[in-house]
Design a protein around this motif. Structure first.
Motif, mmCIF file in Angstrom:
data_model
loop_
_atom_site.group_PDB
_atom_site.id
_atom_site.type_symbol
_atom_site.label_atom_id
_atom_site.label_comp_id
_atom_site.label_asym_id
_atom_site.label_seq_id
_atom_site.Cartn_x
_atom_site.Cartn_y
_atom_site.Cartn_z
ATOM 1 N N VAL A 105 -4.102 9.675 -10.009
ATOM 2 C CA VAL A 105 -3.382 8.543 -9.451
ATOM 3 C C VAL A 105 -1.924 8.627 -9.903
ATOM 4 C CG1 VAL A 105 -5.431 7.095 -9.364
ATOM 5 C CG2 VAL A 105 -3.975 7.029 -11.382
ATOM 6 N N PRO A 106 -0.988 8.072 -9.103
ATOM 7 C CA PRO A 106 0.439 8.172 -9.447
ATOM 8 C C PRO A 106 0.769 7.477 -10.761
ATOM 9 C CG PRO A 106 0.140 7.543 -7.147
ATOM 10 C CD PRO A 106 -1.204 7.438 -7.802
ATOM 11 N N THR A 107 1.936 7.806 -11.287
ATOM 12 C CA THR A 107 2.331 7.288 -12.599
ATOM 13 C C THR A 107 2.617 5.795 -12.594
ATOM 14 O OG1 THR A 107 4.614 7.932 -12.142
ATOM 15 C CG2 THR A 107 3.252 9.489 -13.388
ATOM 16 N N ALA A 108 2.739 5.190 -11.427
ATOM 17 C CA ALA A 108 2.896 3.730 -11.400
ATOM 18 C C ALA A 108 1.678 3.060 -12.008
ATOM 19 C CB ALA A 108 3.103 3.245 -9.965
ATOM 20 N N GLY A 109 0.520 3.718 -11.904
ATOM 21 C CA GLY A 109 -0.680 3.193 -12.545
ATOM 22 C C GLY A 109 -1.252 1.965 -11.885
ATOM 23 N N ALA A 110 -0.908 1.710 -10.616
ATOM 24 C CA ALA A 110 -1.436 0.567 -9.878
ATOM 25 C C ALA A 110 -2.158 1.076 -8.638
ATOM 26 C CB ALA A 110 -0.311 -0.386 -9.490
ATOM 27 N N HIS A 112 0.843 -1.204 0.000
ATOM 28 C CA HIS A 112 0.000 0.000 0.000
ATOM 29 C C HIS A 112 0.872 1.246 0.000
ATOM 30 C CE1 HIS A 112 -2.542 3.167 1.867
ATOM 31 N NE2 HIS A 112 -3.478 2.620 1.110
ATOM 32 N N ASP A 113 0.506 2.223 -0.807
ATOM 33 C CA ASP A 113 1.269 3.469 -0.881
ATOM 34 C C ASP A 113 0.575 4.565 -0.084
ATOM 35 O OD1 ASP A 113 3.066 5.433 -1.587
ATOM 36 O OD2 ASP A 113 2.212 5.753 -3.577
ATOM 37 N N LYS A 114 -0.530 5.092 -0.600
ATOM 38 C CA LYS A 114 -1.226 6.146 0.134
ATOM 39 C C LYS A 114 -2.677 6.242 -0.296
ATOM 40 C CE LYS A 114 0.623 9.651 -3.041
ATOM 41 N NZ LYS A 114 1.452 10.869 -3.146
ATOM 42 N N GLU A 115 -3.463 6.816 0.594
ATOM 43 C CA GLU A 115 -4.866 7.058 0.283
ATOM 44 C C GLU A 115 -4.972 8.287 -0.604
ATOM 45 O OE1 GLU A 115 -8.073 8.927 3.046
ATOM 46 O OE2 GLU A 115 -8.185 6.756 3.371
ATOM 47 N N LEU A 116 -5.667 8.152 -1.724
ATOM 48 C CA LEU A 116 -5.819 9.256 -2.668
ATOM 49 C C LEU A 116 -7.181 9.936 -2.548
ATOM 50 C CD1 LEU A 116 -4.324 7.507 -5.835
ATOM 51 C CD2 LEU A 116 -3.129 8.977 -4.194
ATOM 52 N N PHE A 117 -8.170 9.165 -2.126
ATOM 53 C CA PHE A 117 -9.512 9.729 -2.018
ATOM 54 C C PHE A 117 -10.361 8.807 -1.152
ATOM 55 C CE2 PHE A 117 -13.939 10.186 -3.445
ATOM 56 C CZ PHE A 117 -14.094 11.571 -3.343
ATOM 57 N N ASN A 118 -11.206 9.404 -0.327
ATOM 58 C CA ASN A 118 -12.136 8.623 0.491
ATOM 59 C C ASN A 118 -13.270 9.533 0.929
ATOM 60 O OD1 ASN A 118 -13.494 6.903 2.181
ATOM 61 N ND2 ASN A 118 -11.680 6.245 3.321
ATOM 62 N N SER A 119 -14.408 9.462 0.224
ATOM 63 C CA SER A 119 -15.510 10.365 0.524
ATOM 64 C C SER A 119 -16.763 9.892 -0.198
ATOM 65 C CB SER A 119 -15.170 11.789 0.061
ATOM 66 O OG SER A 119 -16.247 12.672 0.290
ATOM 67 N N PRO A 120 -17.931 10.170 0.332
ATOM 68 C CA PRO A 120 -19.161 9.896 -0.427
ATOM 69 C C PRO A 120 -19.311 10.890 -1.583
ATOM 70 C CG PRO A 120 -19.678 10.938 1.671
ATOM 71 C CD PRO A 120 -18.215 10.654 1.695
ATOM 72 N N ILE A 121 -20.066 10.480 -2.603
ATOM 73 C CA ILE A 121 -20.332 11.336 -3.761
ATOM 74 C C ILE A 121 -21.804 11.190 -4.123
ATOM 75 C CG2 ILE A 121 -19.827 11.776 -6.196
ATOM 76 C CD1 ILE A 121 -17.055 10.592 -5.747
ATOM 77 N N ASN A 122 -22.523 12.305 -4.116
ATOM 78 C CA ASN A 122 -23.922 12.262 -4.539
ATOM 79 C C ASN A 122 -24.112 13.084 -5.811
ATOM 80 O OD1 ASN A 122 -24.235 15.016 -3.732
ATOM 81 N ND2 ASN A 122 -24.652 14.353 -1.626
ATOM 82 N N TYR A 123 -25.343 13.177 -6.254
ATOM 83 C CA TYR A 123 -25.645 13.815 -7.540
ATOM 84 C C TYR A 123 -25.224 15.277 -7.580
ATOM 85 C CZ TYR A 123 -28.435 15.274 -11.589
ATOM 86 O OH TYR A 123 -28.844 15.789 -12.791
ATOM 87 N N SER A 160 -6.098 8.844 -13.927
ATOM 88 C CA SER A 160 -7.128 9.468 -13.095
ATOM 89 C C SER A 160 -8.367 8.586 -13.043
ATOM 90 C CB SER A 160 -7.492 10.854 -13.617
ATOM 91 O OG SER A 160 -8.008 10.792 -14.934
ATOM 92 N N VAL A 161 -9.147 8.785 -11.983
ATOM 93 C CA VAL A 161 -10.383 8.044 -11.752
ATOM 94 C C VAL A 161 -11.507 9.056 -11.581
ATOM 95 C CG1 VAL A 161 -11.572 6.363 -10.294
ATOM 96 C CG2 VAL A 161 -9.085 6.238 -10.576
ATOM 97 N N VAL A 162 -12.664 8.776 -12.183
ATOM 98 C CA VAL A 162 -13.815 9.671 -12.089
ATOM 99 C C VAL A 162 -15.047 8.865 -11.672
ATOM 100 C CG1 VAL A 162 -15.368 11.204 -13.343
ATOM 101 C CG2 VAL A 162 -12.903 11.264 -13.823
ATOM 102 N N PHE A 163 -15.658 9.247 -10.548
ATOM 103 C CA PHE A 163 -16.928 8.661 -10.115
ATOM 104 C C PHE A 163 -18.046 9.613 -10.531
ATOM 105 C CE2 PHE A 163 -13.730 7.101 -7.179
ATOM 106 C CZ PHE A 163 -14.082 5.779 -6.937
ATOM 107 N N SER A 164 -19.109 9.065 -11.107
ATOM 108 C CA SER A 164 -20.215 9.940 -11.500
ATOM 109 C C SER A 164 -21.542 9.201 -11.357
ATOM 110 C CB SER A 164 -20.041 10.445 -12.935
ATOM 111 O OG SER A 164 -19.921 9.386 -13.845
ATOM 112 N N THR A 165 -22.564 9.944 -10.969
ATOM 113 C CA THR A 165 -23.912 9.411 -10.866
ATOM 114 C C THR A 165 -24.853 10.288 -11.674
ATOM 115 O OG1 THR A 165 -25.801 9.046 -9.389
ATOM 116 C CG2 THR A 165 -24.145 10.621 -8.654
ATOM 117 N N VAL A 183 -9.998 5.552 -3.329
ATOM 118 C CA VAL A 183 -8.917 5.186 -4.242
ATOM 119 C C VAL A 183 -7.624 5.182 -3.438
ATOM 120 C CG1 VAL A 183 -7.687 5.708 -6.374
ATOM 121 C CG2 VAL A 183 -10.113 6.299 -6.166
ATOM 122 N N ASP A 184 -6.874 4.104 -3.495
ATOM 123 C CA ASP A 184 -5.598 3.973 -2.788
ATOM 124 C C ASP A 184 -4.546 3.442 -3.741
ATOM 125 O OD1 ASP A 184 -6.081 4.129 0.457
ATOM 126 O OD2 ASP A 184 -7.865 3.443 -0.625
#
Length: 549
Positions: free
Chosen positions: A404-409, A382-393, A525-530, A542-543
Motif C-alpha cells: 500500500v502507498p506510503t500515505a498509509g490510508a 479514492h486513489d487507486k485499486e491495489l488488489f481485487n481477487s479471490p484467495i483460497n487455501y 502492506s496487507v496480507v490475506f491468509s486462510t 484493497v483500495d
C-alpha cells in the motif's frame, strides 16, 4: 443523496479551514494560541474579513509538514494543533457540512474547553462546553431578519460550564458560521445542577416544537425538553436508568432512523457512558423505541452498543439531513487519550457513517432490531485499486503481501466463505494482517475470524512497539455468529494512520480502535491468509486513499 457529496465537502473543509477567534465570542487568553490550518491548493492563506487570525507562538503560520507526520491520519479529521474530543453542533446548512468539536487549543490534553469548527469555509473557535446546532429556517428564535439566507440561520445550543453550575445557552450566526453572537438572555435553561449537559436539539414537525435531549449525567437520566422558539423550554419527561450505567451518562441523541426494506422509521436514543464501560473506559449505547413528542419508550431495556471497539465515544448525528441519518464520533477513549503518542495534536474523528435499522436473526430463536452502519461514499478521495481477487487455501496470494502507498490510508473488503464447518478446528482462522513499512515489518495490526465458532479478534498489541499503557487493551474480541455450511461473512474496513475502523456483515457490527506505530512507520502492506481449504476469501480487495491534506 446528501451523503454522496458529504466526504468531498469535509475534505475541503478540513484542508482549507482557518481557525479564528470570533469577533463576537468571548475567550480566555491562551498560552499557546490556535494556529492557522494550511491550504492544500495555495502557499498563502486567504484574507479574512471578520475576526482575527490567531498565529502560532512564534507568530508564524504552522508549518505544513505537521500534516505529513506518521501520527497524523490522512483520511480522518484531526485538528491542526491542540487536543480534540467530542463532536458537537453537527449540522448540514446551505450545502455545507459543519463540524464543531470540543477543543483545547492551548495544550495536548483535555481542558481549557473551546469549540473548534470545520466547514467548507473558515473555522471559528469560541469558548463553550458541549452542545448541538440546528438550522432555524423559520426564524422561530427571532435572531434573524428577512435578508438572511434561511438555510444559513444556524443556532448553537451549548452547555456553559463552571465549578458551580452547568447551564444551557444559545449563540447564533448571521454570516454563515464565520462568527457567532451569544444570546443576551443566556442561560435559557438553568436547573441549578453541576451535572446537566450535552444538549442535542432537533425540530419535531408533528408537534411543531424544538425537542432537546440533555444528560442529567449522574442521576442516570436523559431529560427531554420542548420549545417553540429555542429560548423558552419546558421539561417534558425523563428516560431513567436504562441500559449499562457506568459512572455517568453523557452526549445523548435522539433520531428517527429508517428501517431497511420499508418506508418505516423508528426512533433511536443514544448516549455514552464514561468511565465504566464493560470494555474499559468509555463506550456508546443505543435503544430502539417510540417517541410521541413528549416521551421516549424503548422496546426493551437491553443494552446494545453502537461499537464494540475501544475508541468510539460521544457520537452525534448531523441535523438537517433529510431522510438520511449521518453521524460522526470521537475515535478515542478517556482511559488513555491524554497519554497516547502525540505530534502537535491529539485525537481524530471517525469517518462519517450512515445509520439504518435492520431486523437481524441473532440466534435461531430471536430476531433483533439493530442499528447498522455504513461508511459514507469515499469516492472523492479514492486513489487507486491495489488488489481485487479471490484467495483460497492453495492460491499463490494466500499469505502474500499487497503493498500500500506510503500515505498509509486505504480501505479493504473481504468476504469469507465457509464451504463446510465439518473438520474445522479452533486454530483454523481467516486472517488479515497489516504490516508496518519498515524494513523488518516489525509492527502489525491483525484481524482474525474463526468460522469454527464465529469468534473475531482485532489485535493492536503488536502495533505499539514504542509506547505502552496498561489500559490500552491489546485486542478487541467479538462474537459474530456461528457460520453454517455455505455461509459468507463480510468485512469492510478503513485503515488510516492511527485509526482502524471495521464494519462486519454490512454494518451489523462495528469495531473502532486506534493504534500507534513507532514514529516514522505507517502501514505498508496487507496480507490475506486462510488456514484451511474449506475457508475461502471469495473476494478480497484493497483500495488506497489520497491524503486529504
Amino acid at each position: 443523496m446528501l451523503a454522496k457529496t458529504f466526504f468531498g465537502s469535509v475534505v475541503s473543509a478540513i484542508a482549507s479551514g482557518l481557525y479564528l477567534m470570533g469577533s463576537t465570542a468571548s475567550a480566555a487568553p491562551l498560552s499557546k494560541p490556535t494556529v492557522a490550518r494550511r491550504d492544500v491548493n495555495a502557499t498563502n492563506f486567504p484574507n479574512i474579513s471578520t475576526g482575527s487570525v490567531v498565529l502560532g507562538s512564534d507568530n508564524t503560520y504552522v508549518n505544513s509538514s505537521i500534516y505529513d507526520s506518521s501520527l497524523r491520519p490522512q483520511l480522518h479529521f484531526s485538528p491542526a494543533t491542540g487536543f480534540m474530543n467530542d463532536p458537537n453542533g453537527l449540522v448540514y446548512a446551505n450545502g455545507k457540512w459543519h463540524l464543531f468539536y470540543q477543543y483545547n487549543p492551548a495544550e495536548l490534553a483535555a481542558g481549557n474547553q473551546h469549540w473548534g469548527h470545520a466547514t467548507l469555509s473558515n473555522g471559528t473557535t469560541i469558548l463553550m462546553f458541549s452542545g448541538s446546532a440546528v438550522v432555524d429556517r423559520n426564524n422561530t428564535s427571532g435572531f434573524f431578519n428577512n435578508t438572511s439566507n434561511a438555510e444559513e440561520n444556524i443556532v448553537l445550543m451549548f452547555t456553559e460550564h463552571t465549578d458551580y453550575v452547568e447551564q444551557q445557552s444559545l449563540a447564533y450566526t448571521t454570516d454563515g458560521g464565520k462568527t457567532f453572537t451569544k444570546y443576551s438572555g443566556n442561560p435559557v435553561i438553568d436547573i441549578g445542577s453541576t451535572q446537566f449537559r450535552d444538549p442535542k436539539v432537533f425540530w419535531h414537525p408533528e408537534t411543531e416544537k424544538w425537542i432537546m435531549v440533555a444528560a442529567h449525567s449522574q442521576d442516570y437520566q436523559i431529560g427531554i425538553f420542548g420549545s417553540k422558539d429555542l429560548k423558552s423550554w419546558d421539561e417534558l419527561s425523563r428516560v431513567t436508568r436504562v441500559g449499562y450505567l457506568g459512572y455517568q451518562y453523557e452526549c445523548p441523541g435522539l433520531a428517527q432512523v429508517p428501517v431497511e426494506g420499508s418506508d418505516e422509521k423508528r426512533w433511536v436514543l443514544t448516549y455514552s457512558i464514561n468511565p465504566g464501560s464493560p470494555l474499559g473506559g468509555s463506550i456508546m449505547e443505543y435503544f430502539v423505541g417510540d417517541f410521541n413528542g413528549t416521551h421516549f419508550v424503548a422496546d426493551d431495556a437491553a443494552t446494545r452498543f453502537v461499537d464494540t471497539g475501544k475508541d468510539f465515544y460521544a457520537g452525534q448525528m448531523f441535523d438537517n439531513t433529510g431522510d438520511e441519518v449521518i453521524g460522526i464520533t470521537w475515535a478515542s477513549n478517556w482511559e488513555y487519550t491524554n497519554d497516547v503518542p502525540a505530534d502537535h495534536f491529539r485525537s481524530a474523528m471517525t469517518v462519517p457513517r450512515r445509520y439504518k435499522l435492520r431486523s437481524v436473526p441473532v440466534n435461531p430463536m430471536f430476531n433483533d432490531t439493530l442499528l447498522v452502519q455504513e461508511f459514507v461514499n469515499t469516492s472523492a478521495v479514492h486513489d487507486k485499486e491495489l488488489f481485487n481477487s479471490p484467495i483460497n487455501y492453495s492460491s499463490s496470494m494466500n499469505g502474500a503481501p499487497i503493498a500500500v502507498p506510503t500515505a498509509g490510508a486505504f480501505e479493504f473488503t473481504a468476504e469469507v466463505f465457509v464451504n463446510t464447518t465439518t473438520g474445522l478446528k479452533s486454530n483454523d482462522w481467516a486472517v488479515i494482517d497489516f504490516y508496518s513499512n519498515d524494513t523488518f515489518k516489525s509492527e502489525k495490526l491483525s484481524l482474525g475470524f474463526r468460522p469454527n465458532d464465529g469468534m473475531l479478534y482485532v489485535r493492536r498489541a503488536d502495533a505499539q512497539k514504542s509506547w505502552y499503557n496498561p489500559l490500552f487493551t491489546g485486542s478487541s474480541n467479538s462474537f459474530i455468529s456461528i457460520p453454517s455450511a455455505n455461509s459468507t461473512t463480510k468485512f469492510h474496513g478503513i485503515v488510516d494512520r492511527g485509526v482502524f475502523e471495521l464494519l462486519i456483515n454490512d454494518g451489523q457490527q462495528s469495531i473502532t480502535n486506534t493504534y500507534f506505530l513507532e514514529k516514522g512507520n505507517v502501514i505498508g502492506s496487507v496480507v490475506f491468509s486462510t488456514a484451511h481449504e474449506n475457508i475461502t476469501f471469495t473476494s478480497a480487495s484493497v483500495d488506497s486513499f489520497k491524503s486529504i491534506w
